[in-house]
Write an enzyme that holds these catalytic residues in place. Structure first.
Site, PDB file in Angstrom:
ATOM      1  N   HIS A  36       0.835  -1.206   0.000  1.00 50.22           N
ATOM      2  CA  HIS A  36       0.000   0.000   0.000  1.00 50.22           C
ATOM      3  C   HIS A  36       0.870   1.257   0.000  1.00 50.22           C
ATOM      4  O   HIS A  36       1.234   1.774   1.063  1.00 50.22           O
ATOM      5  CB  HIS A  36      -0.906  -0.037   1.243  1.00 50.22           C
ATOM      6  CG  HIS A  36      -1.988   0.983   1.242  1.00 50.22           C
ATOM      7  ND1 HIS A  36      -3.216   0.761   1.817  1.00 50.22           N
ATOM      8  CD2 HIS A  36      -2.040   2.243   0.758  1.00 50.22           C
ATOM      9  CE1 HIS A  36      -3.980   1.832   1.682  1.00 50.22           C
ATOM     10  NE2 HIS A  36      -3.277   2.748   1.046  1.00 50.22           N
ATOM     11  N   LEU A  67       2.275   6.755  -4.847  1.00 53.58           N
ATOM     12  CA  LEU A  67       3.453   7.326  -5.514  1.00 53.58           C
ATOM     13  C   LEU A  67       3.141   8.658  -6.205  1.00 53.58           C
ATOM     14  O   LEU A  67       4.060   9.360  -6.617  1.00 53.58           O
ATOM     15  CB  LEU A  67       4.049   6.322  -6.502  1.00 53.58           C
ATOM     16  CG  LEU A  67       4.723   5.100  -5.859  1.00 53.58           C
ATOM     17  CD1 LEU A  67       5.223   4.130  -6.924  1.00 53.58           C
ATOM     18  CD2 LEU A  67       5.877   5.513  -4.949  1.00 53.58           C
ATOM     19  N   ARG A  68       1.859   8.994  -6.385  1.00 53.63           N
ATOM     20  CA  ARG A  68       1.411  10.314  -6.880  1.00 53.63           C
ATOM     21  C   ARG A  68       1.718  10.613  -8.335  1.00 53.63           C
ATOM     22  O   ARG A  68       1.418  11.708  -8.794  1.00 53.63           O
ATOM     23  CB  ARG A  68       1.976  11.455  -6.013  1.00 53.63           C
ATOM     24  CG  ARG A  68       1.680  11.335  -4.528  1.00 53.63           C
ATOM     25  CD  ARG A  68       0.210  11.396  -4.224  1.00 53.63           C
ATOM     26  NE  ARG A  68      -0.030  11.478  -2.782  1.00 53.63           N
ATOM     27  CZ  ARG A  68      -1.028  10.869  -2.167  1.00 53.63           C
ATOM     28  NH1 ARG A  68      -1.882  10.105  -2.847  1.00 53.63           N
ATOM     29  NH2 ARG A  68      -1.200  11.003  -0.875  1.00 53.63           N
ATOM     30  N   ASN A  86      -5.030   5.953  -6.879  1.00 54.55           N
ATOM     31  CA  ASN A  86      -5.653   7.292  -6.813  1.00 54.55           C
ATOM     32  C   ASN A  86      -4.719   8.401  -7.298  1.00 54.55           C
ATOM     33  O   ASN A  86      -4.457   9.374  -6.599  1.00 54.55           O
ATOM     34  CB  ASN A  86      -6.196   7.585  -5.404  1.00 54.55           C
ATOM     35  CG  ASN A  86      -5.123   7.655  -4.328  1.00 54.55           C
ATOM     36  OD1 ASN A  86      -4.031   7.124  -4.500  1.00 54.55           O
ATOM     37  ND2 ASN A  86      -5.433   8.303  -3.220  1.00 54.55           N
ATOM     38  N   ASP A 116      -8.800   2.767  -3.063  1.00 50.10           N
ATOM     39  CA  ASP A 116      -8.296   3.338  -1.803  1.00 50.10           C
ATOM     40  C   ASP A 116      -8.297   4.860  -1.805  1.00 50.10           C
ATOM     41  O   ASP A 116      -7.930   5.503  -2.785  1.00 50.10           O
ATOM     42  CB  ASP A 116      -6.878   2.846  -1.517  1.00 50.10           C
ATOM     43  CG  ASP A 116      -6.367   3.429  -0.217  1.00 50.10           C
ATOM     44  OD1 ASP A 116      -6.921   3.070   0.842  1.00 50.10           O
ATOM     45  OD2 ASP A 116      -5.462   4.277  -0.255  1.00 50.10           O
ATOM     46  N   HIS A 138     -10.978  -0.091   0.995  1.00 49.61           N
ATOM     47  CA  HIS A 138     -10.838   1.009   1.961  1.00 49.61           C
ATOM     48  C   HIS A 138     -12.179   1.045   2.694  1.00 49.61           C
ATOM     49  O   HIS A 138     -13.172   1.531   2.161  1.00 49.61           O
ATOM     50  CB  HIS A 138     -10.556   2.311   1.194  1.00 49.61           C
ATOM     51  CG  HIS A 138     -10.632   3.550   2.014  1.00 49.61           C
ATOM     52  ND1 HIS A 138      -9.553   4.393   2.177  1.00 49.61           N
ATOM     53  CD2 HIS A 138     -11.650   4.122   2.699  1.00 49.61           C
ATOM     54  CE1 HIS A 138      -9.916   5.424   2.937  1.00 49.61           C
ATOM     55  NE2 HIS A 138     -11.182   5.274   3.257  1.00 49.61           N
ATOM     56  N   HIS A 169      -5.572  -0.794   5.728  1.00 46.34           N
ATOM     57  CA  HIS A 169      -5.424  -0.015   6.968  1.00 46.34           C
ATOM     58  C   HIS A 169      -6.512  -0.231   8.043  1.00 46.34           C
ATOM     59  O   HIS A 169      -7.261   0.685   8.393  1.00 46.34           O
ATOM     60  CB  HIS A 169      -5.289   1.482   6.681  1.00 46.34           C
ATOM     61  CG  HIS A 169      -6.168   2.041   5.587  1.00 46.34           C
ATOM     62  ND1 HIS A 169      -7.531   1.845   5.550  1.00 46.34           N
ATOM     63  CD2 HIS A 169      -5.863   2.805   4.514  1.00 46.34           C
ATOM     64  CE1 HIS A 169      -8.017   2.473   4.494  1.00 46.34           C
ATOM     65  NE2 HIS A 169      -7.031   3.062   3.845  1.00 46.34           N
ATOM     66  N   ASP A 203       0.847   2.575   3.772  1.00 50.18           N
ATOM     67  CA  ASP A 203      -0.051   3.664   3.361  1.00 50.18           C
ATOM     68  C   ASP A 203       0.748   4.973   3.229  1.00 50.18           C
ATOM     69  O   ASP A 203       0.272   6.050   3.593  1.00 50.18           O
ATOM     70  CB  ASP A 203      -1.227   3.841   4.326  1.00 50.18           C
ATOM     71  CG  ASP A 203      -2.354   4.674   3.710  1.00 50.18           C
ATOM     72  OD1 ASP A 203      -2.240   5.095   2.544  1.00 50.18           O
ATOM     73  OD2 ASP A 203      -3.357   4.916   4.419  1.00 50.18           O
ATOM     74  N   HIS A 238       2.277  14.287   0.709  1.00 49.08           N
ATOM     75  CA  HIS A 238       1.470  15.462   0.336  1.00 49.08           C
ATOM     76  C   HIS A 238       2.361  16.690   0.283  1.00 49.08           C
ATOM     77  O   HIS A 238       3.245  16.871   1.136  1.00 49.08           O
ATOM     78  CB  HIS A 238       0.355  15.699   1.361  1.00 49.08           C
ATOM     79  CG  HIS A 238      -0.767  14.711   1.261  1.00 49.08           C
ATOM     80  ND1 HIS A 238      -1.574  14.603   0.143  1.00 49.08           N
ATOM     81  CD2 HIS A 238      -1.230  13.779   2.132  1.00 49.08           C
ATOM     82  CE1 HIS A 238      -2.469  13.647   0.332  1.00 49.08           C
ATOM     83  NE2 HIS A 238      -2.285  13.118   1.534  1.00 49.08           N
TER      84      HIS A 238
END
Ligand code: DOR
Length: 425
Positions: A56, A59-60, A90, A150, A177, A230, A303, A307
């Protein structure tokens, strides 16, 4: 290809021995090995583990390369002792097509620091309305086997059932999730005594537990594999215990932060502690630790949720949820579990590799297996300095904490990605 001879290293906590890595595999283990062509390292005091596997990771990339890229996240992973990570869907665009999962997979290969296994979205755009092209993602070069929305729950039970049925054809797994969205509208933190005192809208434990209860019943009904992301409450542990006793094919993960931190951190109003699901109570933490030791919870997954500063260093209500995890997970595991090396190897490498179906990971170190491994110095202690992390983001909840253990080296198929605690490239 350089050969590496590591002298006097403990294999997963066993008595010291020598370990020879050659041509991408563990060539030999045993006493007094010699190899004139090999680079020799003193492994005294070090523990060799199978390379860690994270089920989980965010990596954006594509979309928020300012927060993390496949390459920066891969480097953070290698420094944390990982040789494989599963990248959550996501992103922007969402990884809901063969094209996007192949892009992430290719970027991972180009970075070459860990194996990046993309996770595909369950629903188009994570919108929870229509199934994404699960079959095309499974058949793509990325060979997707884990699907997850997720960040969002697959809340519609009919859609969840269809997804579970669909992935059975290729032994896929749906990673849920678990958050009943109607019960968490406007939620800012765990619903309990602290949220009442602070006047923040609460995220009740039952919002997680109700979805897990529903989904283990659905998974049992259709005979499919379900994974719960999670897990954060004592009640969820009880639901999982019951489901596993019935033989439901369910696995579950817990994050390092849910094993260590509690909801009273919100009293600081520092958004670094804002995460979804939220930090819970000391009773929950104790139940999660016990479940991890017992096997009701199968794995530790980070997780890792990088950010950008503007999304995190603002008022609590506006801050995005999530914390960094890759570069600190092993230290938190050591802190929580102590030097139970076999348990750490099982929960952080073998079991996640099995769930994800990642060949060559989660095995050894033993003669003949791919040399995907990490060397840990358990006696070292390090103070976490956010500016020194390889991640592009800085949102670690462990800033300036002194934690046990240090990753000294990581090898991916016999090539070092980390040496002397530093990334090789
Ligand atoms: O805290 C979280 N952050 N929880 C999630 O489920 C998503 C993640 C993110 O993508 O930032």
């Amino acid at each position: 290809m350089t050969a590496y001879l590591i002298k006097n290293v403990s294999l997963v906590g066993g008595a010291p021995t020598d370990l020879l890595i050659r041509d991408g595999v563990v060539a030999e283990t045993g006493a007094d090995l010699t190899a004139p062509d090999a680079t020799v390292t003193d492994g005294t005091g070090l523990v060799a583990l199978p390379g860690l596997v994270d089920l989980h990771t965010h990596l954006r990339e594509p979309g928020r390369e300012d927060a993390e890229t496949v390459e920066s996240g891969s480097r953070a992973a290698a420094l944390g002792g990982y040789t494989a990570v599963c990248a959550m869907a996501n992103t922007s665009p969402v990884a809901d097509t063969a094209g996007v999962v192949e892009q992430v997979w290719r970027l991972g290969r180009e970075a070459g620091l860990v194996d990046v296994q993309p996770i595909g979205a369950v629903t188009v755009g994570l919108a929870g309305e229509r199934l994404a092209e699960l079959g095309a993602m499974a058949d793509s070069a990325a060979r997707v086997r884990i699907f997850s929305d997720d960040g969002h729950c697959v809340a519609d039970p009919k859609l969840m059932r269809r997804a579970l049925e669909y992935v059975k054809a290729f032994d896929g797994v749906i990673a849920q999730h678990a958050e009943e969205p109607r019960l968490t509208e406007g939620a800012q933190m765990h619903e309990g005594e602290v949220s009442t005192r602070l006047g923040l809208t609460g995220w009740p434990a039952v919002a997680e537990e109700a979805i897990i209860a529903r989904d283990v019943l659905l998974a049992e009904h259709v005979g499919s594999r379900l994974h719960i992301c999670h897990v954060s409450t004592a009640g969820s542990v009880e639901v999982l215990r019951h489901a596993k006793a019935r033989g439901v094919k369910v696995t579950a993960e817990v994050t390092p932060h849910h094993l260590l931190l509690t909801d009273d951190r919100a009293e600081t109003y520092d958004p670094v502690y804002k995460v979804n699901p939220p930090l819970r109570t000391a009773t929950d933490v104790a139940a999660l630790r016990a479940a991890l030791a017992e096997g009701v919870i199968d794995i530790i997954a980070t997780d890792h949720a990088p950010h950008a500063v503007e999304d995190k260093e603002c008022e609590w209500a506006y801050a995005r949820p999530g914390m960094l995890g890759l570069e600190t997970a092993l230290s938190i595991a050591l802190d929580v579990l102590g030097p139970q090396w076999d348990l750490i190897a099982e929960r952080m490498s073998r079991a996640p590799a099995r769930i994800a179906g990642l060949e060559g990971h989660g095995v050894g170190p033993a003669p003949g297996v791919p040399a995907n491994l990490t060397l840990v110095d358990p006696a070292a202690r390090r103070t976490i300095e956010p500016a020194e992390l390889a991640s592009r983001s800085r949102n670690t909840p462990y800033a300036r904490m002194t934690l046990p253990g240090r990753i000294v080296a990581t090898f991916l198929r016999g090539e070092p990605t980390v040496l002397d605690g530093k990334a090789v490239k």
